[in-house]
Design a protein around this motif. Structure first.
Motif, mmCIF file in Angstrom:
data_model
loop_
_atom_site.group_PDB
_atom_site.id
_atom_site.type_symbol
_atom_site.label_atom_id
_atom_site.label_comp_id
_atom_site.label_asym_id
_atom_site.label_seq_id
_atom_site.Cartn_x
_atom_site.Cartn_y
_atom_site.Cartn_z
ATOM 1 N N VAL B 82 0.836 -1.203 0.000
ATOM 2 C CA VAL B 82 0.000 0.000 0.000
ATOM 3 C C VAL B 82 0.876 1.261 0.000
ATOM 4 O O VAL B 82 0.654 2.194 -0.772
ATOM 5 C CB VAL B 82 -0.937 -0.022 1.237
ATOM 6 N N ASN B 83 1.916 1.256 0.856
ATOM 7 C CA ASN B 83 2.812 2.409 0.889
ATOM 8 C C ASN B 83 3.702 2.481 -0.339
ATOM 9 O O ASN B 83 4.188 3.551 -0.704
ATOM 10 C CB ASN B 83 3.666 2.394 2.161
ATOM 11 N N VAL B 85 2.662 1.689 -3.480
ATOM 12 C CA VAL B 85 1.847 2.345 -4.506
ATOM 13 C C VAL B 85 1.773 3.843 -4.226
ATOM 14 O O VAL B 85 1.958 4.675 -5.115
ATOM 15 C CB VAL B 85 0.427 1.733 -4.549
ATOM 16 N N PHE B 86 1.567 4.189 -2.942
ATOM 17 C CA PHE B 86 1.534 5.604 -2.589
ATOM 18 C C PHE B 86 2.866 6.277 -2.910
ATOM 19 O O PHE B 86 2.900 7.368 -3.483
ATOM 20 C CB PHE B 86 1.216 5.779 -1.098
ATOM 21 N N ALA B 89 3.200 6.880 -6.657
ATOM 22 C CA ALA B 89 2.296 7.940 -7.118
ATOM 23 C C ALA B 89 2.791 9.301 -6.641
ATOM 24 O O ALA B 89 2.887 10.262 -7.423
ATOM 25 C CB ALA B 89 0.876 7.681 -6.612
ATOM 26 N N ALA B 90 3.156 9.389 -5.343
ATOM 27 C CA ALA B 90 3.582 10.676 -4.783
ATOM 28 C C ALA B 90 4.860 11.162 -5.453
ATOM 29 O O ALA B 90 4.973 12.345 -5.793
ATOM 30 C CB ALA B 90 3.788 10.550 -3.271
#
Lengths: 277, 282
Positions: B82-83, B85-86, B89-90
């Motif tokens: 999850v982190n 993917v974040f 993206a970030a």
């Protein structure tokens, strides 16, 4: 001139990636943190200060911030020496020693906690020895400081080490060719240049120590008024379903540590102007 | 080779302290590291195996220990991707585009590092706890987050939130957008550009972030301790299991479980050194 939020680019995916970033940031970080502010305002001004000025809470603040400052100070001295050793002295197996420095970051805090408690307990390996010369570590404020030295240890080393690596040796050459003794070169040339990274390392170690929980609670003994750190007090309040009280203490802890960090940064920019000659 | 031990790394004359000073620095540095870093590690392994290999094995294969291991792996298996993917993206949005308010977002991403572990757990209790904002609604619909696995996962995501993003943002900013623009002008699609151009360029930075994120996800104690409720066999992760066993004076079992986590820490340090070496030497 019209306001432009973003410069044009041929790369795709800006809207999607920024949108996802903001959504996720909002849900996981900002929304829960805002609960902290809202909850502590529930107590009102009077209630908030009654909670944080309670003697037991004040004692925990004094202990937590005092032990954190002491631990960070110890790490400044020994961390600078270790950094010096890693950069300037030839020694076999230095790569392994260098990697080991990060162990306090990598070791889960509960594991360091029980290891330190075992080591310094009255019948532990180091505890027996220290007891024999009259020093009691486990279940005292000294024990808490020892745990905080452990978890803050990599910060000073890892900020001073690169600064020492990049330091221009010609400055030292110049100093010595102008007749400075080695001690003078150290105190007038090297240490002033190392001051900014040392202060940064001190601040990081201190900030980490203030909030530390896992590595401390096993060695602390957790006696109210004596060896009870603020993080533990927050948990105690939560277990009594005193959410507002727990939040008030957490907010006060956050505010005080942010203020201290700001103060250290101000001192650093002030000393940058006045101390370097 | 060995003749050089304790000599200064820079050989220019007149610059270096006498050998005796180097010797003193070495003794102090190694003594400090030995007392504060090596000794705790040795004590974990020594206590874990103090009652023999078979008792160690029995301790880590015991029912509650196994369920703690399963939960720790599950939590990391959710929090890290999850982190990840974040983080991707970030860093794409923040490093490859110029726009207003960028530095504010970068500061906000670092926030979880400034919040202490216990407070990281506390904020989720305030949201989802029985007396929290959403508590009554959750109770009505029979959804449990606090004192259950979802709370543990959320708290872990929070404390490991910045690791991958803060590794990738500076790296991708430094690399700029020239290569991506070239790929796009040659007819690659956006996704192809990301996969074939951007990802290979950031792979070591990405690995570094994942390793650190995973170590923290598996080892987090304070935040998880607040939201877990310490239900044996259900909501205990490995670090919490260590605490429970230690407080029951079951030292052999506590240190046996702790030795698993110490092993994880050592593997992390080795992988980290390898990745650092790869980044330096291509």
């Amino acid at each position: 001139m019209s306001f432009r939020f973003k410069e044009s680019s041929v790369l795709p995916g800006f809207g999607l990636s920024l949108g996802y970033t903001l959504l996720y940031l909002g849900l996981i970080v900002l929304l829960p943190l805002s609960a902290l502010v809202v909850k502590s305002s529930e107590l009102g001004f009077g209630g908030f200060f009654r909670t944080i000025l309670d003697p037991r809470v004040l004692a925990s603040f004094k202990l937590t911030f005092g032990a954190s400052l002491a631990a960070a100070a110890v790490n400044v001295v020994f961390g600078t020496i270790v950094a010096w050793f890693l950069v300037r002295i030839r020694f076999p197996g230095k790569r392994v020693i260098d990697a080991i420095v990060d162990l306090p970051f990598a070791l889960p805090t509960a594991v360091s906690g029980i290891a330190l408690a075992m080591l310094y307990s009255p019948n532990g390996k180091l505890g027996i020895f220290l007891q024999s010369i009259g020093i009691k570590v486990a279940f005292t404020q000294l024990g808490i400081t020892v745990a905080l030295i452990f978890i803050g240890l990599p910060f000073v080393i890892r900020t001073v080490q690169p600064a020492l690596e990049e330091m221009d040796r010609e400055l030292e050459e110049a100093a010595s060719s102008l007749g400075a003794s080695r001690t003078q070169t150290l105190t007038k040339v090297i240490l002033p240049l190392l001051m900014p990274p040392i202060i940064t390392g001190f601040t990081l170690a201190f900030a980490r120590a203030v909030g530390e929980y896992g590595s401390v609670i096993f060695i602390a003994g957790n006696m109210p008024m004596k060896t009870e750190i603020t993080s533990l007090l927050i948990i105690t309040k939560l277990e009594q379903y005193d959410y507002a009280g727990a939040t008030a203490i957490a907010v006060a802890m956050l505010v005080v540590s942010l203020a201290l960090i700001l103060l250290i940064n101000l001192f650093q920019s002030w000393s940058g102007k006045h101390l370097v000659r | 080779m060995f003749i050089n031990i304790l000599k200064s790394t820079d050989k220019r004359p007149g610059l270096n302290p006498p050998l005796i000073v180097n010797m003193a620095i070495t003794v102090i540095a190694l003594g400090f590291l030995f007392m504060f870093v090596i000794m705790p590690l040795i004590i974990v392994l020594k206590e874990a195996f103090s009652a023999g290999l078979s008792l160690w094995w029995a301790s880590i294969t015991e029912k509650d220990a196994l369920s703690a291991l399963r939960l720790t792996l599950l939590v990391a298996a959710i929090a890290v991707p999850v982190n990840l993917v974040f983080g991707l993206a970030a860093s794409w949005a923040l490093a490859k585009f110029r726009f207003k308010g960028k530095s504010l977002i970068i500061t906000l991403i670092d926030l979880p590092f400034a919040v202490s572990p216990v407070v990281s757990g506390l904020i989720y209790v305030l949201l989802f706890g029985l007396h929290g904002w959403l508590g009554p609604w959750l109770a009505q619909h029979d959804i449990q987050i606090i004192f259950a696995v979802p709370g543990i996962v959320l708290a872990t995501i929070f404390v490991t939130f910045p690791f991958i993003a803060r590794e990738l943002i500076p790296l991708m900013s430094e690399q700029g957008t020239d290569e991506e623009q070239a790929a796009l002008s040659l007819g690659a699609s956006g996704w192809q550009t990301f996969r074939r151009v951007t990802l290979p360029n950031i792979k070591w930075g990405l690995m570094y972030g994942i390793i650190l994120c995973n170590a923290r996800a598996m080892g987090e104690f304070g935040a998880v301790s607040v939201v877990s409720g310490h239900i044996r066999g259900e909501t205990n992760t490995l670090p919490l299991q260590v605490e429970v066993l230690y407080n029951e004076y079951n030292f052999v079992a506590a240190f046996a479980v702790a030795s698993l986590l110490a092993g994880l820490a050592l593997v992390t340090l080795v992988l980290k050194s390898i990745v650092e070496w790869k980044t330096k030497h291509g």
